[in-house]
Design an enzyme around this catalytic site. Structure first.
Site, PDB file in Angstrom:
ATOM      1  N   ASP A 123       0.814  -1.221   0.000  1.00 31.94           N
ATOM      2  CA  ASP A 123       0.000   0.000   0.000  1.00 31.94           C
ATOM      3  C   ASP A 123       0.847   1.271   0.000  1.00 31.94           C
ATOM      4  OD1 ASP A 123       1.083  -0.093   2.497  1.00 31.94           O
ATOM      5  OD2 ASP A 123      -0.813  -0.372   3.565  1.00 31.94           O
ATOM      6  N   GLY A 124       2.155   1.097  -0.062  1.00 29.58           N
ATOM      7  CA  GLY A 124       3.028   2.272  -0.130  1.00 29.58           C
ATOM      8  C   GLY A 124       3.229   2.963   1.208  1.00 29.58           C
ATOM      9  N   ASP A 250      18.735  -6.854  -1.376  1.00 29.27           N
ATOM     10  CA  ASP A 250      18.166  -5.512  -1.578  1.00 29.27           C
ATOM     11  C   ASP A 250      18.255  -4.679  -0.298  1.00 29.27           C
ATOM     12  OD1 ASP A 250      16.190  -7.609  -0.925  1.00 29.27           O
ATOM     13  OD2 ASP A 250      14.843  -5.912  -0.608  1.00 29.27           O
ATOM     14  N   ASP A 260      17.840  -0.562   6.017  1.00 33.34           N
ATOM     15  CA  ASP A 260      16.491  -1.114   6.020  1.00 33.34           C
ATOM     16  C   ASP A 260      16.204  -1.905   7.288  1.00 33.34           C
ATOM     17  OD1 ASP A 260      15.200  -0.019   3.931  1.00 33.34           O
ATOM     18  OD2 ASP A 260      15.038  -1.825   2.732  1.00 33.34           O
TER      19      ASP A 260
HETATM   20  P1  AMP Z   1      11.587  -4.843   2.832  1.00 33.20           P
HETATM   21  O1  AMP Z   1      11.204  -6.205   3.305  1.00 33.20           O
HETATM   22  O2  AMP Z   1      11.058  -3.723   3.684  1.00 33.20           O
HETATM   23  O3  AMP Z   1      13.054  -4.716   2.594  1.00 33.20           O
HETATM   24  O4  AMP Z   1      10.864  -4.636   1.429  1.00 33.20           O
HETATM   25  C1  AMP Z   1      10.971  -5.501   0.332  1.00 33.20           C
HETATM   26  C2  AMP Z   1      10.295  -4.883  -0.869  1.00 33.20           C
HETATM   27  O5  AMP Z   1       8.908  -4.673  -0.615  1.00 33.20           O
HETATM   28  C3  AMP Z   1      10.845  -3.546  -1.297  1.00 33.20           C
HETATM   29  O6  AMP Z   1      10.797  -3.470  -2.690  1.00 33.20           O
HETATM   30  C4  AMP Z   1       9.889  -2.579  -0.632  1.00 33.20           C
HETATM   31  O7  AMP Z   1       9.854  -1.329  -1.279  1.00 33.20           O
HETATM   32  C5  AMP Z   1       8.568  -3.304  -0.765  1.00 33.20           C
HETATM   33  N1  AMP Z   1       7.607  -2.948   0.286  1.00 33.20           N
HETATM   34  C6  AMP Z   1       7.655  -3.247   1.607  1.00 33.20           C
HETATM   35  N2  AMP Z   1       6.584  -2.771   2.254  1.00 33.20           N
HETATM   36  C7  AMP Z   1       5.797  -2.177   1.317  1.00 33.20           C
HETATM   37  C8  AMP Z   1       4.549  -1.492   1.357  1.00 33.20           C
HETATM   38  N3  AMP Z   1       3.854  -1.345   2.486  1.00 33.20           N
HETATM   39  N4  AMP Z   1       4.064  -0.998   0.196  1.00 33.20           N
HETATM   40  C9  AMP Z   1       4.731  -1.140  -0.948  1.00 33.20           C
HETATM   41  N5  AMP Z   1       5.908  -1.763  -1.052  1.00 33.20           N
HETATM   42  C10 AMP Z   1       6.457  -2.272   0.066  1.00 33.20           C
HETATM   43 MG    MG Z   2      14.158  -3.401   1.950  1.00 32.41          MG
END
Ligand code: AMP
Ligand code: MG
Length: 483
Positions: A123-124, A250, A260
């Site tokens: 949801d961004g 990532d 992160d």
């Molecule tokens: P993370 O586990 O936080 O490192 O995120 C892994 C991927 O999921 C990355 O590409 C983030 O930008 C995306 N992501 C995580 N949470 C959200 C969210 N609530 N809405 C959109 N993208 C997300």
């Molecule tokens: Mg990440």
């Protein structure tokens, strides 16, 4: 814009070709308000030391000042060992770069800014609880001396966000000298964009590894630097008892910084098998496995650089990892117990210490802090931390014998040790208390922890209870990725 007229902005990443990002307009938060503003850091960036409404509106997407040119970065990465081509900034935006008084240049990244082309099913948004955790922990690590992204400000709002329960949308304003991840290079490699791979490597060299440009093989020299800084970072995490939790490629900074923050955790009792991420069923990212994962991730990076760097140079760079990790870890552990000389019996002394800590589930941070008090408080408080008191006495005896080979006095050694063994860390339960209060609209505990953790090595007797062992409910805390 008046509020930050003296700050200096730049846009180096924006100069890359379009395969690296998409321009995105932030989605405004509803009724945003400040939770915290990092005054000292703001001052070093020539931003106002007090937060204000103009900045609040700009960071929460209500207004778009001309200084901000928001973009979502495209990257890919290996998640839990499997390649995922579809990653990218799904909820964070790079707004601009800003120059600090010391000459460093930081990316301003707004995490929780709304949907982007890379949001997939997300949801961004970022919820308050995870934003508080990132905000406090990144600053806590910084003040411990562990390389990390920084945090400038924290915003909450009335935007509703749906996770296991209904929560509010927050924004963590994150600053880092680069947001380039291992996954950026993997994206170029796996899509066969070798020209863009070269463009990105050149950009990274020029902006972040200028000293490597003079080397005979600049690309290989840069990879060597990444290997070294990553090894040092992973050694620091393990020496301080920090587990990152989601070491996907990532989430790996090209600058070797902690990057992160998700379900991270500091060890309370020493437990090498500690898994801080409730969703990491196999313990891929367990505390003890972190050093192996560092090399795994670097190998993935090296593979993605293979069109540009000869195989033997890739191998030579990766071969630096293990010796550097061991050298740094041993340097840090020697500092922790106050040894300046090297003796044949040291490996045994350390081996028995770790065995004692693990077997007796001794609190990792308190053990070393108490050992730094030997000069004024004696051995009894150390023994009191260990269930098997006889075993504790035997180890302490061995340690004190070993100290007779050192030139420093007890007082000198202990004073130095207290600058390496923090009294205060961001234990999970402390973060949780601050989160519970904040979710009820009371941000005072965020402020308290922020202030306390700015000086983790100082006694700060007024905050003594924050160095206590975790309460029993803390053992049941489960932190997962749903942030
Ligand atoms: P993370 O586990 O936080 O490192 O995120 C892994 C991927 O999921 C990355 O590409 C983030 O930008 C995306 N992501 C995580 N949470 C959200 C969210 N609530 N809405 C959109 N993208 C997300
Ligand atoms: Mg990440």
């Amino acid at each position: 814009m008046s509020s930050w007229s003296s700050a200096q902005f730049s846009y180096h990443f924006h100069g890359l070709s379009e395969s690296f990002y998409r321009g995105v307009t932030p989605s405004p938060l509803s009724h945003p308000h400040w939770v915290h503003w990092n005054r000292e850091f703001a001052e070093s960036l020539q931003l106002p030391t007090e937060h204000n409404t103009e900045m609040l509106n700009a960071f929460s997407g209500i207004t778009l000042p001309e200084e901000f040119k928001p973009l979502a970065m495209k990257y890919a990465g290996h998640q839990f060992g499997y390649y995922n081509p579809d990653l990218g900034d799904g909820r964070g935006l790079l707004m601009a770069e800003i120059k600090a008084n010391d000459g460093r240049r930081y990316d301003i990244h707004v995490k929780g800014a709304g949907l982007t082309p890379f949001s997939r099913q997300g949801d961004g948004r970022a919820v308050l609880r995870s934003s508080i955790r990132e905000y406090l922990c990144s600053e806590a690590l910084h003040h411990l001396g562990i390389p990390t992204t920084r945090a400038l400000g924290l915003i909450n709002s009335e935007t509703l966000v749906y996770r296991e329960k209904t929560e509010t949308g927050a924004i963590c304003i994150r600053l880092a000298e680069s947001h380039i991840r291992f996954g950026h290079f993997e994206h170029c490699f796996y899509t066969g964009q070798h020209e863009q791979l070269k463009e990105l490597v050149e950009h990274t060299l020029r902006n972040h590894f200028p000293e490597c440009q003079q080397q005979e093989k600049p690309y290989a020299a840069m990879l060597q630097q990444v290997v070294i800084s990553t090894a040092q970072l992973f050694a620091k995490w393990n020496a301080f008892g920090f587990a990152h939790g989601v070491l996907n490629t990532d989430n790996m900074s090209i600058l070797g910084q902690t990057f992160d923050f998700g379900p991270f955790g500091f060890l309370d009792n020493y437990d090498p098998s500690f898994i801080c991420n409730h969703s990491d069923y196999q313990g891929r990212y367990s505390f003890a496995n972190q050093p192996n994962i560092g090399l795994w991730n670097l190998t993935a990076l090296a593979h993605s650089l293979s069109p540009l760097i000869e195989r033997s140079d890739l191998d030579d760079a990766l071969a630096l990892y293990e010796p550097e990790l061991n050298r740094e870890f041993s340097r840090l552990m020697r500092q922790k117990i106050g040894l300046q000389t090297k003796q044949d019996q040291d490996p045994e002394l350390f081996g028995e210490m770790f065995a004692l800590l693990a077997k007796n589930k001794v609190d990792y941070t308190r053990f070393f802090r108490q050992l730094s008090m030997l000069d004024s408080q004696g051995i009894q408080p150390v023994i009191d931390l260990v269930l098997d008191r006889e075993a504790a006495k035997i180890w302490l005896d061995q340690y004190q014998q070993r100290l007779t080979l050192e030139a420093q006095s007890d007082a000198e050694r202990c004073e130095a040790m207290r600058t390496h063994n923090p009294k205060y860390i961001l234990r999970n339960h402390l973060a949780q208390i601050a989160i519970d209060k904040a979710e009820d609209g009371d941000y005072s505990e965020v402020e308290t922890l922020f202030t306390l953790l700015q000086n983790p090595y100082d006694e700060q007797p007024e905050y003594d209870q924050y160095s206590n062992l975790p309460p029993s409910w803390a053992h049941e805390l489960e932190i997962s990725c749903s942030s």
